[in-house]
Every structure is written in structure tokens, then in C-alpha cells.
Design a protein around this motif. Structure first.
Motif, PDB file in Angstrom:
ATOM      1  N   ASN A 195     -13.495 -15.481  -8.509  1.00  0.00           N
ATOM      2  CA  ASN A 195     -12.775 -14.221  -8.753  1.00  0.00           C
ATOM      3  C   ASN A 195     -13.473 -13.029  -8.104  1.00  0.00           C
ATOM      4  OD1 ASN A 195     -10.607 -15.186 -10.567  1.00  0.00           O
ATOM      5  ND2 ASN A 195     -12.351 -15.767 -11.868  1.00  0.00           N
ATOM      6  N   SER A 196     -14.025 -13.240  -6.913  1.00  0.00           N
ATOM      7  CA  SER A 196     -14.614 -12.126  -6.166  1.00  0.00           C
ATOM      8  C   SER A 196     -13.503 -11.267  -5.566  1.00  0.00           C
ATOM      9  CB  SER A 196     -15.512 -12.656  -5.045  1.00  0.00           C
ATOM     10  OG  SER A 196     -16.610 -13.369  -5.564  1.00  0.00           O
ATOM     11  N   GLY A 197     -13.846 -10.050  -5.197  1.00  0.00           N
ATOM     12  CA  GLY A 197     -12.842  -9.188  -4.582  1.00  0.00           C
ATOM     13  C   GLY A 197     -13.256  -7.737  -4.575  1.00  0.00           C
ATOM     14  N   PHE A 198     -12.251  -6.865  -4.455  1.00  0.00           N
ATOM     15  CA  PHE A 198     -12.496  -5.428  -4.364  1.00  0.00           C
ATOM     16  C   PHE A 198     -11.415  -4.665  -5.104  1.00  0.00           C
ATOM     17  CE2 PHE A 198     -14.293  -7.227  -0.481  1.00  0.00           C
ATOM     18  CZ  PHE A 198     -15.577  -6.690  -0.496  1.00  0.00           C
ATOM     19  N   ILE A 199     -11.801  -3.485  -5.562  1.00  0.00           N
ATOM     20  CA  ILE A 199     -10.834  -2.499  -6.046  1.00  0.00           C
ATOM     21  C   ILE A 199     -10.867  -1.320  -5.076  1.00  0.00           C
ATOM     22  CG2 ILE A 199     -10.166  -0.955  -7.923  1.00  0.00           C
ATOM     23  CD1 ILE A 199     -11.752  -2.740  -9.829  1.00  0.00           C
ATOM     24  N   ILE A 200      -9.712  -0.899  -4.600  1.00  0.00           N
ATOM     25  CA  ILE A 200      -9.586   0.384  -3.898  1.00  0.00           C
ATOM     26  C   ILE A 200      -8.852   1.309  -4.851  1.00  0.00           C
ATOM     27  CG2 ILE A 200      -8.649   1.611  -1.914  1.00  0.00           C
ATOM     28  CD1 ILE A 200      -8.875  -0.912  -0.301  1.00  0.00           C
TER      29      ILE A 200
END
Length: 748
Positions: free
Chosen positions: A166-171
């Protein structure tokens, strides 16, 4: 055998000497810079990645508001919410923080009310580093290592993830701090590696527009769009508070790169920022290119000293002098204008973030030495502001006039550049028209100033009447000089008369510049050391000395050089009492002198104007030694977009522009064994000092190009022509040095 051993020993010794010399020669100046200087205390700087005068300032955000976090980061804090792409350097106003990118994984579970319930990670300074063009921090709650670098218009992120599905990014475009607030935001998923959008906001600058394009080196396998925290099942969304979460699985130590191009004009521009400046995915190459850019800029001045602390302070302040103004036009020249329309910069790069109340004093004169070509772009940018609004900028940022602070200080910047020969290709009538515009405006007390000869007292917020009169009078002197050179005789006489308006506030009874009512009477309740709305972030002690175009006139009106000297001595020895109420901007105090705020910055040099140069040498060295250090709390006040740093840079070289528009640099006391200013056309200006030591702060004698210097100043032309300035230092004051009127700096 003995001879052989002797030869062997000599060879080994020479080898080590050679290695040592190579180490000195190969030492990168970037290694001497500490971007954390000013991130603690009142400095309000940021530690993140940028290039000189770049559009992007990619830096960590704690996510918590407050005065200490004006630049998004405060050294004593222990959490990071994300990394946004725009920050102000050393100001007193909280704005920008645009386009927040936050790496996440399964461990991103902690939130705080203070940061808007956004995920955050703790971090330690033990696993954090910064250098020009690069920032790194380990987000210990996530196990993610974050690295940042930048090109002119693109932020480059590299994140090293642990294994996680569940890796990732929030913009997060709704993210805001302090004065900043979004007004309209937009997000669109182009494909599984590309997102674009914009963030419009208001704050210190009322109409800010940042378009962005984000490209990921790893495709995301899922995404979620939110509008006002409500999930939307679309590929685009628009509103005041939008964000996107993208996710993918990562293996252990997998690196993912995010490139974020920005523009003030369009998503076409933000995409071009990436395609033109950041086409590949080699993070280390971007980092090296940013470092090389900084190395080239820092190499414009080389110094020699055995004092490593002083060297680190010098190159850190030199670095921070180049963080603003900031680039504002796209790769193809488009930008958002001060009139709210979109424009195209023809033949120049458009810049903004002009903190002119601060930077006209020393930063812009420094730029005329170090960055003459860029100065032309700065002036072109000011002229475009005039053409769009009818006025030159006062304190402009992000294509807006904030009207922060006072004066019309684009004028000394323009006039200084004009007389230094940097604007020969410019339309001189347009230059004069622009300079005259603010002086004939009716706002900010200028109408009353024209009619009465001073700005009268009112009790409106930030009336600052005395400060306005003094600063308007100086700017008027600058306009008069330009009018004279252009043979505009009537304008010359008119503005020269206005340049004497500072005298309207001089009060014989108190011997200070005193607030005056519209009926011509001084206010009755007046205490010089009090901080009131009559003085801009200052008191009567600070502003008494602001007549840089007529120091001799100030000496005369005070009662002569002896009385003036007594008053100047008192400035540095009359300390506030324990129960005095000092505002937040009164820092770096030496008596009433406040080095942490700009109105005091020229005062230590005024002893030169009546034959007591040795006292200037004492005070300048004291300020150099006590008000700066290459540590997080190393700035004694707001860094203010390069002004605080430029004071140190110039003063440590041995001179300073008391009048920032006359091309004269008044001599203080040099800090270095030697220094070299590398100039265009393979010229250099060399500064050498003999008998240097911690105690030898006084100047015994000076030679310019081999001839005795019989005056306590040098000219801009003498510097840019190249040559050598030789100081002989001593531990005792040479009270005979420059003690005749012929040696004093010009006073107009």
C-alpha cells in the motif's frame, strides 16, 4: 643510507603537502553551506532544494501553522507532513506552500488536529541533511527515505520505500498554512503515471495561480480522488479542497521518482517545465546538476581564511542571497501578470518575489556586482509590473502587488542599475516614467506627502508616517538623479526639493525625527525608544539615521559632528530596559541598534562621514562576529529574501553601500586573509589583508591598485574594472586614517 632516508622523508612530506593542497583546491564551496541556517530562531528560512533564483523551492512542511513556521519548517519540530514546492525565504508573512506531495504506506496512520488530520511521520535531525540543491530526510514512522532536488521550474523527488502493498502518494491541494488559503483547485488523472491540475489561492498575495504536472516513474495501480474530503468516482475533480491518493506495491528499497513541473500560466507550461528541464529519471544526475549550478554561483567570490566558522557563514549567506527574487515565467516566457491577465516575457526572464523594502539596501547592489545580466531581467520584470498596473512593484510576489511595507524602492534599484551602465539598451523615457509613477500616486500617504512635505499622523493601522516621509524622500532623491542625467530639469528641481522633506520631521527639542500632525504641530506624547505606529517596525532611534542621500545634512541639523557622534555612540550603548516592551522584529540588539531589522543596516558605517572610521571598524566587526553563525539559529532576525545575508557578504569583504543608488561602497573592516570577486570578461577584484587576526580589527592603511587610498570608500566602477584593494590590519585604532573632509564619502 642516511641520505636515502632523508630523500624518502622529503618525498613523503611533499606528497602529503600536495594532497593537502589538492584537498583545499578541490573543496567544493557547496560543502561549506548550511541551508539550515535561519530555520531556528527568528530567521524563517527553509532548508529544502532549489537552484539560484529558481521558481521551485521544494522543501519539507511540518504542516503546523505559526510564526515560527512561516517557511513551512522550524528546526525544533519533529514531524513532517509532506513536501511542498514553493516557499518564501526569511519573510514575516506566511504564504505559498503550494502542491503538497506526501509519500505514504501502510504505516501512515498518525494524524494531528494541528495539521488538519493529515498523515505525518516523525523524523530525527540525525537522519536529515541539506546542501545547495539537495535535501534528504528519513521518515522513520514509514521507513521511507525522502530525497529532493530541483531544476529551475521542476521539483524532483526520490523516495526509497520498504516492502509494502500500500505504498503511494498524496497530492493535497487543499493543504494550507498561516495566511494562505485555496480558492479553486483542480486535479485530473491523465494516465497511470501522470497527474495535472492547478491550485489557485489567496493570502499575502491575493491572486496566486500555480499550475502543475506530476509524473511518476512507477505506474500507480489505483487512485482515489477527493473533493472536500468526499470521495469521487471520476478521473478529475474541481473545488476549494481537493486531493488525490495514488497507490502501488513496492519491494524493499525500491526507488520511486516523482517530477513536478510548475507554471503560473497553464498546464501546457507546467508540462513543458518537465519536458524541457527534467526529461529523464536519473535523480543523481539532477542532484549533481543542481549542485554544479550552485558551485558556479558561489565561485563568483572566493575567500581565504583559517576560520572555518567564518567561511561557512560567508558561503551560507552568499547562498541565501540567491534564493530570491524567484523566476516566474515559463520555459516559453508565459506568466500570470499583475493585472490578472497572462503575458509573455519577450527577450527576458520574468522574476517576482521582490521584497524591496528589505533588499534595495544591500542585496540589489550585490547583484549588480555578481549578477549583472540577471539585474537586467529584474528591471525588465519591474517595468512589466509598471506597464500592467501603472506603478512599479512595492512588495510583489506570484504576479501580485501585496503593498507590504513602505516606500517605492524599485526606484533605487532601477536608478542604481542605470548609473552602473546595466540599462544602456533600455528606453530611458520608459525608465523615468516608471520611476515617477509611484511618486505621483495618491495612496499610502503620498498625496499628503506631496501637499504638506511630510506624511502626517493618522491612527490608521500601519500609518508609519515618519518612516514613510524619510523613505519617500530618499526615493525622490533617486528620481532627481535620473531626471538630471536625462536633462529633465523641471523634474530634477521638483524631486530634489522633495528629497529634503526628511527635514520636516526633525525636532530640535528631542533631536529626533518626530511624528507631526496635519496642522504642522509635533505630537506631544513622544518617547524615542517606544515602538508605535508612527514608525515602520522600528522606533525613532532606528529611523533617525535614514537619510542616506544627505548624511552631512543630517550631521548639520543635529548640531555638528561632535553631537552627531555622541548620538551615534548612544545608538549602540543605550540598551532597552528589562521591562521595555520589544516587538517580535526587534532582534539582534546592540543598544538601540537592531540588526535583525533592515532600517538599522547602514548605521554602523556612519562614523566614516565625520572622520571616525575606526569606530565603524569596531561596530562592523562586532556585528559580523555576534549576529551571524552557520547554525540553525544563526540569523538574528528574519533573513528577508537575501538582505540579511547580503549585509554579511558585503561587510565581510570590507565595504557596504550606505546609499544604495550612488555606486559608492563605504569601507568597514574586512574579515578575510584574501578575497577575489570574479567578474565578467575574465576580470577580478582582489582584496588582500596583511596582519589579520581576531584582534586586528582595525585598518592601518589601504592601497588601491598600489596607490594609497586617501578616502574611506571605493566606487562600483573601481570594482568592476578589476584591480586590487590591499588592507594592512592592526590591533590599535588608527585615528588619523580618513579623518579629513576630503576622505569622507560623498553626501549630496
Amino acid at each position: 643510507m642516511k641520505t636515502t632516508n632523508t630523500i624518502l622523508i622529503l618525498v613523503v612530506a611533499l606528497f602529503y603537502v600536495s594532497c593537502s593542497n589538492n584537498k583545499v583546491q578541490n573543496e567544493r564551496l557547496t560543502s561549506l553551506v548550511n541551508p539550515f541556517m535561519g530555520t531556528d530562531g527568528p530567521g524563517n528560512t527553509y532548508p529544502g532544494a532549489t537552484v539560484s533564483f529558481g521558481m521551485v523551492q521544494l522543501s519539507p512542511d511540518h504542516g503546523i501553522p505559526g510564526w515560527d513556521r512561516i517557511a513551512g519548517y522550524f528546526y525544533p519540530d519533529t514531524i513532517i507532513t509532506g513536501f511542498s514546492h514553493m516557499h518564501l525565504t526569511g519573510t514575516g508573512a506566511g504564504d505559498l506552500y503550494d502542491i503538497l506531495v506526501s509519500p505514504i504506506n501502510s504505516k501512515a496512520t498518525k494524524t494531528l488536529k494541528e495539521n488538519g488530520y493529515r498523515p505525518y511521520s516523525t523524523f530525527s535531525h540525525d537522519n536529515e541533511q541539506a546542501e545547495p540543491g539537495y535535501y534528504q530526510v528519513f521518515l522513520q514512522d514509514y521507513g521511507i527515505n525522502a530525497e529532493l532536488t530541483a531544476t529551475k521550474r521542476t521539483g524532483i523527488h526520490q523516495y526509497t520505500f520498504p516492502e509494502d502493498d500500500n505504498s503511494g502518494f498524496i497530492i493535497d491541494l487543499g493543504y494550507s498554512l498561516n495566511w494562505d488559503a485555496p480558492t479553486d483547485t483542480y486535479l485530473k488523472v491523465i494516465d497511470d503515471t501522470t497527474i495535472e491540475g492547478y491550485r489557485f489561492s489567496k493570502g499575502w498575495a491575493k491572486d496566486q495561480r500555480v499550475f502543475f504536472t506530476a509524473k511518476f516513474s512507477k505506474p500507480f495501480t489505483s487512485f482515489e480522488l477527493y473533493n472536500n474530503n468526499e470521495k469521487e468516482n471520476t478521473r478529475n475533480t474541481k473545488g476549494k479542497n481537493t486531493k488525490i491518493i495514488v497507490q502501488f506495491a513496492t519491494s524493499n528499497q525500491e526507488k520511486v521518482i516523482v517530477k513536478v513541473g510548475v507554471s503560473s500560466a497553464s498546464n501546457i507550461g507546467s508540462t513543458k517545465s518537465i519536458t524541457v528541464e527534467a526529461a529523464h529519471n536519473d535523480f543523481d544526475r539532477y542532484r549533481q546538476e543542481a549542485s554544479n549550478t550552485w558551485e558556479e554561483e558561489l565561485s563568483k567570490i572566493s575567500i581565504t581564511s583559517n576560520n572555518e566558522t567564518h567561511k561557512k557563514t560567508f558561503y551560507t549567506t552568499l547562498y541565501q542571497s540567491m534564493l530570491a527574487p524567484t523566476l516566474f515565467s515559463d520555459t516559453d516566457g508565459h506568466y500570470k501578470g499583475a493585472d490578472g491577465k497572462y503575458h509573455h516575457a519577450e527577450g527576458y526572464d520574468k522574476y517576482d518575489t521582490f521584497s524591496l523594502w528589505d533588499t534595495f539596501r544591500a542585496a540589489h547592489p550585490l547583484y549588480t556586482i555578481m549578477h549583472p545580466e540577471r539585474v537586467k531581467d529584474f528591471v525588465s520584470s519591474m517595468l512589466s509590473h509598471y506597464e500592467q498596473t501603472g506603478l512599479t512593484p512595492v512588495w510583489s510576489m506570484q504576479g501580485n502587488e501585496t503593498d507590504m511595507m513602505i516606500g517605492y524602492h524599485a526606484i533605487p534599484v532601477i536608478v542604481d542599475a542605470y548609473f552602473k551602465g546595466l540599462l544602456n539598451e533600455f528606453d530611458s523615457d520608459l525608465l523615468f516614467e516608471a520611476c515617477k509613477s509611484n511618486a505621483m500616486d495618491d495612496a499610502h500617504g503620498i498625496k499628503e506627502y506631496r501637499e504638506l512635505g511630510y506624511v502626517p499622523v493618522s491612527y490608521d493601522h500601519e500609518n508609519w508616517s515618519v518612516s514613510k516621509t524619510l523613505e519617500y524622500a530618499y526615493d525622490d532623491w533617486c528620481i532627481a538623479q535620473l531626471a538630471k542625467d536625462l536633462n529633465k530639469t523641471d523634474d530634477y528641481n521638483y524631486f530634489l526639493e522633495r528629497a529634503n522633506n526628511w527635514k520636516s520631521h526633525y525636532d530640535n527639542e528631542s533631536s529626533f525625527m518626530r511624528p507631526k500632525k496635519a496642522d504642522g504641530k509635533f505630537i506631544s506624547d513622544f518617547i524615542a525608544k517606544d515602538y508605535t505606529d508612527h514608525f515602520c517596525e522600528s522606533n525613532a532611534w532606528h529611523y533617525f539615521w535614514f537619510v542616506p542621500h544627505n548624511i552631512q545634512g543630517l550631521i548639520d541639523i543635529t548640531g555638528g559632528s561632535n553631537r552627531f557622534e555622541e548620538k551615534l555612540d548612544s545608538m549602540f550603548t543605550y540598551y532597552p530596559k528589562d521591562d521595555d516592551k520589544l516587538p517580535i522584529f526587534s532582534t539582534g540588539m546592540i543598544g538601540q541598534y537592531a540588526h535583525g531589522n533592515e532600517p538599522s543596516h547602514h548605521v554602523a558605517y556612519l562614523y566614516n562621514y565625520f572622520g571616525k572610521a575606526w569606530k565603524t571598524q569596531e561596530r562592523v566587526r562586532e556585528i559580523l562576529e555576534t549576529q551571524y553563525a552557520p547554525v540553525p539559529d544563526g540569523h538574528c532576525g528574519n533573513e528577508d529574501c537575501g538582505q540579511m545575508s547580503s549585509w554579511y557578504t558585503l561587510s565581510s569583504l570590507g565595504f557596504y553601500p550606505v546609499n544604495p543608488a550612488d555606486g559608492i561602497y563605504v569601507i568597514g573592516t574586512p574579515l578575510w586573509d584574501s578575497a577575489s570577486i570574479n567578474l565578467p570578461n575574465n576580470k577580478s577584484f582582489e582584496i588582500t589583508c596583511s596582519n589579520t587576526s581576531d584582534k586586528n580589527i582595525y585598518i592601518q592603511s589601504v592601497k588601491l591598485n598600489g596607490q594609497e587610498l586617501k578616502r574611506c570608500f571605493i566606487t562600483h566602477q573601481e570594482i568592476i574594472n578589476g584591480g586590487q584593494l590591499e588592507f594592512e590590519m592592526t590591533n590599535k585604532p588608527n585615528k588619523q586614517l580618513w579623518n579629513s573632509k576630503e576622505a569622507f564619502p560623498p553626501s549630496y
